[in-house]
Design a protein around this motif. Structure first.
Motif, PDB file in Angstrom:
ATOM      1  N   ALA A  42     -12.816  53.047 111.309  1.00  0.00           N
ATOM      2  CA  ALA A  42     -13.018  51.752 112.184  1.00  0.00           C
ATOM      3  C   ALA A  42     -13.627  50.847 110.897  1.00  0.00           C
ATOM      4  N   ASP A  43     -14.287  50.932 109.854  1.00  0.00           N
ATOM      5  CA  ASP A  43     -14.766  50.088 108.819  1.00  0.00           C
ATOM      6  C   ASP A  43     -13.678  49.569 108.021  1.00  0.00           C
ATOM      7  N   ASP A  44     -12.622  50.157 108.014  1.00  0.00           N
ATOM      8  CA  ASP A  44     -11.188  49.917 107.236  1.00  0.00           C
ATOM      9  C   ASP A  44     -10.562  48.798 107.799  1.00  0.00           C
ATOM     10  N   THR A  45     -10.880  48.386 108.971  1.00  0.00           N
ATOM     11  CA  THR A  45     -10.134  47.264 109.865  1.00  0.00           C
ATOM     12  C   THR A  45     -10.561  46.051 108.870  1.00  0.00           C
ATOM     13  N   ALA A  46      -9.434  45.424 108.566  1.00  0.00           N
ATOM     14  CA  ALA A  46      -9.540  44.102 107.815  1.00  0.00           C
ATOM     15  C   ALA A  46      -7.948  43.616 107.600  1.00  0.00           C
ATOM     16  N   VAL A  47      -7.966  42.375 107.097  1.00  0.00           N
ATOM     17  CA  VAL A  47      -6.583  41.898 106.607  1.00  0.00           C
ATOM     18  C   VAL A  47      -6.480  42.388 105.177  1.00  0.00           C
ATOM     19  N   TYR A  48      -5.540  42.766 104.689  1.00  0.00           N
ATOM     20  CA  TYR A  48      -5.335  43.640 103.418  1.00  0.00           C
ATOM     21  C   TYR A  48      -4.401  42.707 102.671  1.00  0.00           C
ATOM     22  N   TYR A  49      -4.601  42.341 101.215  1.00  0.00           N
ATOM     23  CA  TYR A  49      -3.896  41.346 100.669  1.00  0.00           C
ATOM     24  C   TYR A  49      -3.459  42.029  99.417  1.00  0.00           C
ATOM     25  N   CYS A  50      -2.204  41.709  99.212  1.00  0.00           N
ATOM     26  CA  CYS A  50      -1.641  42.261  97.844  1.00  0.00           C
ATOM     27  C   CYS A  50      -2.007  41.412  96.746  1.00  0.00           C
ATOM     28  N   TRP A  51      -2.292  41.776  95.446  1.00  0.00           N
ATOM     29  CA  TRP A  51      -2.829  41.028  94.436  1.00  0.00           C
ATOM     30  C   TRP A  51      -2.016  41.578  93.032  1.00  0.00           C
ATOM     31  N   ILE A  52      -1.882  40.294  92.317  1.00  0.00           N
ATOM     32  CA  ILE A  52      -1.365  40.514  90.988  1.00  0.00           C
ATOM     33  C   ILE A  52      -1.918  39.595  90.033  1.00  0.00           C
ATOM     34  N   ARG A  53      -1.937  39.900  88.685  1.00  0.00           N
ATOM     35  CA  ARG A  53      -2.564  38.949  87.819  1.00  0.00           C
ATOM     36  C   ARG A  53      -1.527  38.602  86.776  1.00  0.00           C
ATOM     37  N   VAL A  54      -1.128  37.593  86.614  1.00  0.00           N
ATOM     38  CA  VAL A  54      -0.155  37.264  85.595  1.00  0.00           C
ATOM     39  C   VAL A  54      -0.593  36.043  84.782  1.00  0.00           C
ATOM     40  N   GLU A  55      -0.744  36.521  83.445  1.00  0.00           N
ATOM     41  CA  GLU A  55      -1.263  35.608  82.184  1.00  0.00           C
ATOM     42  C   GLU A  55      -2.662  34.959  82.667  1.00  0.00           C
ATOM     43  N   SER A  56      -3.537  35.748  83.423  1.00  0.00           N
ATOM     44  CA  SER A  56      -4.951  35.260  83.536  1.00  0.00           C
ATOM     45  C   SER A  56      -4.872  34.448  85.040  1.00  0.00           C
ATOM     46  N   GLN A  57      -3.696  34.495  85.684  1.00  0.00           N
ATOM     47  CA  GLN A  57      -3.944  33.858  87.177  1.00  0.00           C
ATOM     48  C   GLN A  57      -3.578  34.775  88.099  1.00  0.00           C
ATOM     49  N   ASP A  58      -4.439  34.756  88.996  1.00  0.00           N
ATOM     50  CA  ASP A  58      -4.099  35.424  90.190  1.00  0.00           C
ATOM     51  C   ASP A  58      -3.358  34.968  91.152  1.00  0.00           C
ATOM     52  N   TYR A  59      -2.511  36.020  92.007  1.00  0.00           N
ATOM     53  CA  TYR A  59      -1.584  35.522  92.849  1.00  0.00           C
ATOM     54  C   TYR A  59      -1.890  36.589  94.000  1.00  0.00           C
ATOM     55  N   TRP A  60      -1.824  36.093  95.343  1.00  0.00           N
ATOM     56  CA  TRP A  60      -2.136  36.735  96.475  1.00  0.00           C
ATOM     57  C   TRP A  60      -0.805  36.606  97.692  1.00  0.00           C
ATOM     58  N   GLY A  61      -0.840  37.582  98.281  1.00  0.00           N
ATOM     59  CA  GLY A  61       0.034  37.633  99.477  1.00  0.00           C
ATOM     60  C   GLY A  61      -0.453  37.232 100.573  1.00  0.00           C
ATOM     61  N   GLN A  62       0.094  37.072 101.533  1.00  0.00           N
ATOM     62  CA  GLN A  62      -0.109  36.311 103.058  1.00  0.00           C
ATOM     63  C   GLN A  62      -1.149  36.946 103.567  1.00  0.00           C
ATOM     64  N   GLY A  63      -1.291  38.478 103.319  1.00  0.00           N
ATOM     65  CA  GLY A  63      -1.932  39.427 103.941  1.00  0.00           C
ATOM     66  C   GLY A  63      -1.373  40.242 105.325  1.00  0.00           C
ATOM     67  N   THR A  64      -1.881  41.455 105.446  1.00  0.00           N
ATOM     68  CA  THR A  64      -1.277  42.337 106.596  1.00  0.00           C
ATOM     69  C   THR A  64      -2.585  42.738 107.282  1.00  0.00           C
ATOM     70  N   GLN A  65      -2.489  42.699 108.557  1.00  0.00           N
ATOM     71  CA  GLN A  65      -3.779  43.121 109.445  1.00  0.00           C
ATOM     72  C   GLN A  65      -3.791  44.657 109.618  1.00  0.00           C
ATOM     73  N   VAL A  66      -4.636  45.268 109.374  1.00  0.00           N
ATOM     74  CA  VAL A  66      -4.738  46.747 109.618  1.00  0.00           C
ATOM     75  C   VAL A  66      -6.099  46.971 110.730  1.00  0.00           C
ATOM     76  N   THR A  67      -5.798  47.248 111.740  1.00  0.00           N
ATOM     77  CA  THR A  67      -6.842  47.499 112.711  1.00  0.00           C
ATOM     78  C   THR A  67      -7.140  49.141 112.991  1.00  0.00           C
ATOM     79  N   VAL A  68      -8.220  49.713 112.725  1.00  0.00           N
ATOM     80  CA  VAL A  68      -8.425  51.204 113.186  1.00  0.00           C
ATOM     81  C   VAL A  68      -9.323  50.930 114.289  1.00  0.00           C
ATOM     82  N   SER A  69      -8.808  51.851 115.236  1.00  0.00           N
ATOM     83  CA  SER A  69      -9.513  51.918 116.467  1.00  0.00           C
ATOM     84  C   SER A  69     -10.432  53.294 116.669  1.00  0.00           C
ATOM     85  N   SER A  70     -11.718  53.261 117.091  1.00  0.00           N
ATOM     86  CA  SER A  70     -12.380  54.434 117.080  1.00  0.00           C
ATOM     87  C   SER A  70     -12.359  55.216 118.397  1.00  0.00           C
TER      88      SER A  70
END
Length: 115
Positions: free
Chosen positions: A87-115
């Motif tokens: 259940a503690d893994d429930t969150a929005v998960y973001y993809c990340w990449i670092r290109v030439e010292s700049q961070d880029y992010w995806g829009q996020g995908t929701q992961v919901t874990v029911s207990s």
């Protein structure tokens, strides 16, 4: 322009598994670090896992041994296999990449874990 698009989130019961995918576009990514971060409600965004050029994966303490990061440089993809979800893994998960010292992010995908 670097773009990241995540997929694979959803609702799963505790103990189950999900696989997240992230497609990167805009340049060649084989030599740059990629990874995943997550943000739960009311909490700061934190490290899940990162990987450099297909080696040296690093994991956050709370997911070590349960999650596995991998990448396909030919397809500019990064994956996150999540097993034994809690259940503690429930969150929005973001993809990340670092290109030439700049961070880029995806829009996020929701992961919901029911207990």
């Amino acid at each position: 322009q670097v773009q990241l698009v995540e997929s694979g989130g959803g609702l799963v019961q505790a103990g189950g598994s999900l696989r997240l995918s992230c497609a990167a576009s805009g340049r060649t990514f084989s030599s740059v670090p990629m990874g995943w971060y997550r943000q739960a409600p009311g909490k700061e965004r934190g490290l899940v896992a990162t990987i450099r050029s297909g080696r040296d994966p690093r994991y956050g303490d709370s997911v070590q041994g349960r999650f596995t990061i991998s990448r396909d440089n030919a397809r500019s993809m990064v994956y996150l296999q999540m097993n034994s979800l809690k259940a503690d893994d429930t969150a929005v998960y973001y993809c990340w990449i670092r290109v030439e010292s700049q961070d880029y992010w995806g829009q996020g995908t929701q992961v919901t874990v029911s207990s």
